[in-house]
Design a protein around this motif. Structure first.
Motif, PDB file in Angstrom:
ATOM      1  N   LYS A  58       0.825  -1.202   0.000  1.00  0.00           N
ATOM      2  CA  LYS A  58       0.000   0.000   0.000  1.00  0.00           C
ATOM      3  C   LYS A  58       0.862   1.256   0.000  1.00  0.00           C
ATOM      4  O   LYS A  58       0.541   2.238  -0.678  1.00  0.00           O
ATOM      5  N   ALA A  59       1.956   1.225   0.757  1.00  0.00           N
ATOM      6  CA  ALA A  59       2.852   2.391   0.788  1.00  0.00           C
ATOM      7  C   ALA A  59       3.443   2.655  -0.590  1.00  0.00           C
ATOM      8  O   ALA A  59       3.510   3.804  -1.044  1.00  0.00           O
ATOM      9  N   LEU A  60       3.861   1.598  -1.278  1.00  0.00           N
ATOM     10  CA  LEU A  60       4.446   1.776  -2.600  1.00  0.00           C
ATOM     11  C   LEU A  60       3.419   2.318  -3.587  1.00  0.00           C
ATOM     12  O   LEU A  60       3.748   3.163  -4.432  1.00  0.00           O
ATOM     13  N   GLN A  61       2.182   1.838  -3.492  1.00  0.00           N
ATOM     14  CA  GLN A  61       1.149   2.387  -4.373  1.00  0.00           C
ATOM     15  C   GLN A  61       0.944   3.861  -4.103  1.00  0.00           C
ATOM     16  O   GLN A  61       0.815   4.664  -5.033  1.00  0.00           O
ATOM     17  N   TYR A  62       0.901   4.235  -2.824  1.00  0.00           N
ATOM     18  CA  TYR A  62       0.695   5.652  -2.507  1.00  0.00           C
ATOM     19  C   TYR A  62       1.875   6.491  -2.990  1.00  0.00           C
ATOM     20  O   TYR A  62       1.695   7.565  -3.573  1.00  0.00           O
ATOM     21  N   LEU A  63       3.083   6.014  -2.764  1.00  0.00           N
ATOM     22  CA  LEU A  63       4.281   6.783  -3.113  1.00  0.00           C
ATOM     23  C   LEU A  63       4.482   6.900  -4.616  1.00  0.00           C
ATOM     24  O   LEU A  63       5.268   7.735  -5.065  1.00  0.00           O
ATOM     25  N   THR A  64       3.779   6.081  -5.387  1.00  0.00           N
ATOM     26  CA  THR A  64       3.910   6.138  -6.848  1.00  0.00           C
ATOM     27  C   THR A  64       2.567   6.405  -7.531  1.00  0.00           C
ATOM     28  O   THR A  64       2.400   6.100  -8.712  1.00  0.00           O
ATOM     29  N   HIS A  65       1.626   7.017  -6.815  1.00  0.00           N
ATOM     30  CA  HIS A  65       0.298   7.225  -7.407  1.00  0.00           C
ATOM     31  C   HIS A  65       0.301   8.308  -8.488  1.00  0.00           C
ATOM     32  O   HIS A  65      -0.701   8.494  -9.176  1.00  0.00           O
ATOM     33  N   PHE A 133       4.328  14.482 -10.655  1.00  0.00           N
ATOM     34  CA  PHE A 133       5.543  13.898 -11.210  1.00  0.00           C
ATOM     35  C   PHE A 133       6.455  13.316 -10.132  1.00  0.00           C
ATOM     36  O   PHE A 133       7.175  12.341 -10.384  1.00  0.00           O
ATOM     37  N   ALA A 134       6.428  13.897  -8.933  1.00  0.00           N
ATOM     38  CA  ALA A 134       7.297  13.405  -7.865  1.00  0.00           C
ATOM     39  C   ALA A 134       6.847  12.048  -7.355  1.00  0.00           C
ATOM     40  O   ALA A 134       7.678  11.226  -6.940  1.00  0.00           O
ATOM     41  N   ARG A 135       5.541  11.793  -7.380  1.00  0.00           N
ATOM     42  CA  ARG A 135       5.019  10.523  -6.865  1.00  0.00           C
ATOM     43  C   ARG A 135       5.139   9.426  -7.921  1.00  0.00           C
ATOM     44  O   ARG A 135       4.183   8.768  -8.301  1.00  0.00           O
ATOM     45  N   ARG A 136       6.346   9.265  -8.413  1.00  0.00           N
ATOM     46  CA  ARG A 136       6.700   8.211  -9.360  1.00  0.00           C
ATOM     47  C   ARG A 136       8.135   7.807  -9.057  1.00  0.00           C
ATOM     48  O   ARG A 136       8.838   8.510  -8.328  1.00  0.00           O
ATOM     49  N   LEU A 137       8.587   6.711  -9.610  1.00  0.00           N
ATOM     50  CA  LEU A 137      10.012   6.412  -9.522  1.00  0.00           C
ATOM     51  C   LEU A 137      10.729   7.423 -10.405  1.00  0.00           C
ATOM     52  O   LEU A 137      10.412   7.565 -11.584  1.00  0.00           O
ATOM     53  N   GLN A 138      11.711   8.119  -9.840  1.00  0.00           N
ATOM     54  CA  GLN A 138      12.258   9.289 -10.500  1.00  0.00           C
ATOM     55  C   GLN A 138      13.768   9.380 -10.352  1.00  0.00           C
ATOM     56  O   GLN A 138      14.393   8.688  -9.543  1.00  0.00           O
ATOM     57  N   VAL A 139      14.335  10.256 -11.163  1.00  0.00           N
ATOM     58  CA  VAL A 139      15.629  10.880 -10.902  1.00  0.00           C
ATOM     59  C   VAL A 139      15.366  12.377 -10.869  1.00  0.00           C
ATOM     60  O   VAL A 139      14.464  12.874 -11.555  1.00  0.00           O
ATOM     61  N   GLN A 140      16.110  13.090 -10.062  1.00  0.00           N
ATOM     62  CA  GLN A 140      15.822  14.512  -9.867  1.00  0.00           C
ATOM     63  C   GLN A 140      15.931  15.309 -11.155  1.00  0.00           C
ATOM     64  O   GLN A 140      15.156  16.245 -11.391  1.00  0.00           O
TER      65      GLN A 140
END
Length: 210
Positions: A58-65, A133-140
């Motif tokens: 659930k945390a991963l879904q929220y952090l990448t919503h 955009f931040a709530r995805r797997l990212q590079v800065q």
């Protein structure tokens, strides 16, 4: 999203925050974590870890919503015609994201400005674009460019400026273990490519109101 799992209290903008999860995705992600926990030397059946796989899923879904959010539509939903052509600055926007290389957090602040060209946008929408955009797997570096491009392509302003300052846990907790290092990235379009305009923006984001 297929299942509403919790309701939080009403926030300052007057709407109810709803945390939603795709239950199938929760189950799929959670199914891998007992194996991961065992590989780490843990016992996934002990009391403190029994519900950990589901919590992590659930945390991963929220952090990448952010994958499910249309950032451009956020802006289009609050665009207004206005005869204003001076710089609009929103600074110190909190940023929380996940590094795609180690899936560890990076966090900090974004400072954003645009020069209207016939349209302005509701100010709260700019931080929402950052979150989308931040709530995805990212590079800065990519995150900085995506925010710039979304605002430029949607509002068509005379220029956009984005500066981001973040601490990366992949540097602080592992690797070189430099806890106080800060990474700064920037991206500019249009009028902000002019030295004078860019300098004014940089002065404004570092100024302190008296």
């Amino acid at each position: 999203m297929s299942k509403i799992t919790s309701l939080d209290s009403e926030d300052q903008e007057g709407y109810i925050k709803i945390d939603q999860y795709n239950q199938k995705h929760v189950e799929d992600i959670a199914s891998h974590y007992p194996t991961i926990l065992r590989a780490l030397g843990e016992d996934p059946t002990r009391e403190g870890l029994i519900k950990t796989p589901e919590r992590v899923a659930k945390a991963l879904q929220y952090l990448t919503h952010g994958y499910d959010v249309d950032a451009a539509q956020i802006l289009r939903g609050a665009m207004f015609e206005e005869d204003y052509s001076q710089m609009v600055v929103v600074k110190d926007i909190e940023v929380y994201s996940m590094c795609e290389h180690h899936m560890l957090p990076f966090f900090g602040k974004a400072h954003i400005a645009y020069i209207p060209n016939g349209h302005i946008v509701g100010l709260s929408k700019i931080p929402r674009v950052v979150d989308a955009f931040a709530r995805r797997l990212q590079v800065q570096e990519r995150l900085t460019n995506e925010i710039r491009d979304c605002i430029q392509n949607t509002l068509n302003p005379a220029g956009v400026a984005v500066v981001m300052e973040c601490k990366h846990m992949c540097m602080a907790m592992r690797g070189v273990q430099k806890q106080n290092s800060v990474t700064t990235t920037s991206a500019f379009t249009g009028a902000f490519q002019n030295d004078v305009t860019r300098s004014e923006f940089l002065r404004l984001i570092t100024a302190t109101l008296s």
